[in-house]
Design an enzyme around this catalytic site. Structure first.
Site, short mmCIF file in Angstrom:
data_model
loop_
_atom_site.label_atom_id
_atom_site.label_comp_id
_atom_site.label_asym_id
_atom_site.label_seq_id
_atom_site.Cartn_x
_atom_site.Cartn_y
_atom_site.Cartn_z
N SER A 183 64.68 0.76 69.35
CA SER A 183 64.24 0.09 68.06
C SER A 183 62.71 -0.08 68.25
CB SER A 183 64.89 -1.41 68.48
OG SER A 183 64.62 -1.88 69.67
N GLY A 189 68.92 0.16 69.39
CA GLY A 189 70.09 0.02 70.32
C GLY A 189 70.47 1.32 71.06
N ASN A 226 66.99 -0.19 76.73
CA ASN A 226 68.24 -0.87 76.32
C ASN A 226 69.12 -0.73 77.64
OD1 ASN A 226 68.23 -1.73 73.62
ND2 ASN A 226 67.84 0.44 73.14
N ASP A 229 61.82 -12.85 69.48
CA ASP A 229 62.41 -12.17 70.72
C ASP A 229 61.80 -11.85 71.65
OD1 ASP A 229 61.57 -9.47 69.94
OD2 ASP A 229 63.20 -9.08 69.20
N HIS A 289 60.05 -6.98 70.47
CA HIS A 289 59.70 -6.14 69.54
C HIS A 289 58.57 -6.13 68.80
CE1 HIS A 289 64.22 -5.56 69.83
NE2 HIS A 289 63.91 -4.51 69.69
#
Length: 199
Positions: free
Chosen positions: A28, A65, A94, A175, A178
């Site tokens: 991502s 992801g 991830n 978050d 990102h």
């Protein structure tokens, strides 16, 4: 002699005009998480490289992801489809966020690099770092994977762009993981500078 020189000039012109193909294999952080794909930094990278005198077609093969295992599974098909001259390997975050075993992550990275070198495809790997969700020991073990793999496989290792992004709150999504859309041009320029020596 004139014919030979003309042929040489034609070959040189064809090669320079064709340029090179760079494939970004990531998650991502490179896929344009929750933003239009044309605003993600890989979509801006060709222009930044052109400003530095490099004619490069950029293929963004990143999927939000994806783990290193997902990347390994997809890599043979991507290499056969795109035949890139160079691959930027931006995977592992991830895995680390899910607490995967470092040995498995390292094995996947090594296998991907091996596959690319088998096909005479250049590869540059990005250092990945993760928040200390699983404690200092795991975080350090994870971070140590990348320089170790880079050294043993003779693969260039470039810095993690998020280390600069994270210090600017206006560039980070809520978050905390990102980059925002506003950060994408900076990332593209940073990546162009990092990748230029390998193109």
């Amino acid at each position: 002699m004139i014919r030979r020189l003309s042929l040489l000039f034609l070959l040189m012109f064809s090669t320079s005009s064709h340029g090179q193909t760079l494939m970004v294999l990531g998650d991502s952080l490179s896929a344009g998480y929750r933003m239009p794909i044309e605003q993600a930094w890989p979509s801006l990278l060709s222009e930044k490289l052109r400003e530095k005198g490099k004619n490069v077609t950029v293929i963004n093969a990143s999927i939000s992801g994806d783990t290193s295992g997902n990347g390994l599974a997809r890599l043979p098909g991507l290499l056969n489809q795109h035949h890139p001259d160079l691959v930027l390997l931006e995977l592992g975050a991830n895995d680390g966020l899910r607490g995967f075993q470092p040995q498995g992550i390292e094995a996947n990275l090594r296998q991907m690099i091996h596959l690319m070198k088998q096909q005479h495809t250049g590869v540059v790997m990005m250092q990945i770092r993760i928040p200390p969700n699983y404690g200092k020991r795991y975080t350090q073990m994870f971070s140590d994977i990348y320089p170790r793999v880079a050294k043993s496989t003779d693969t260039p290792l470039i810095p993690f762009f998020m280390e600069d992004i994270i210090t600017r709150s206006e560039w980070v999504k809520p978050d905390g993981l990102h980059p925002r859309q506003e950060a994408q041009p900076w990332i593209a320029n940073f990546m162009a500078t990092q990748l230029q020596p390998f193109l």
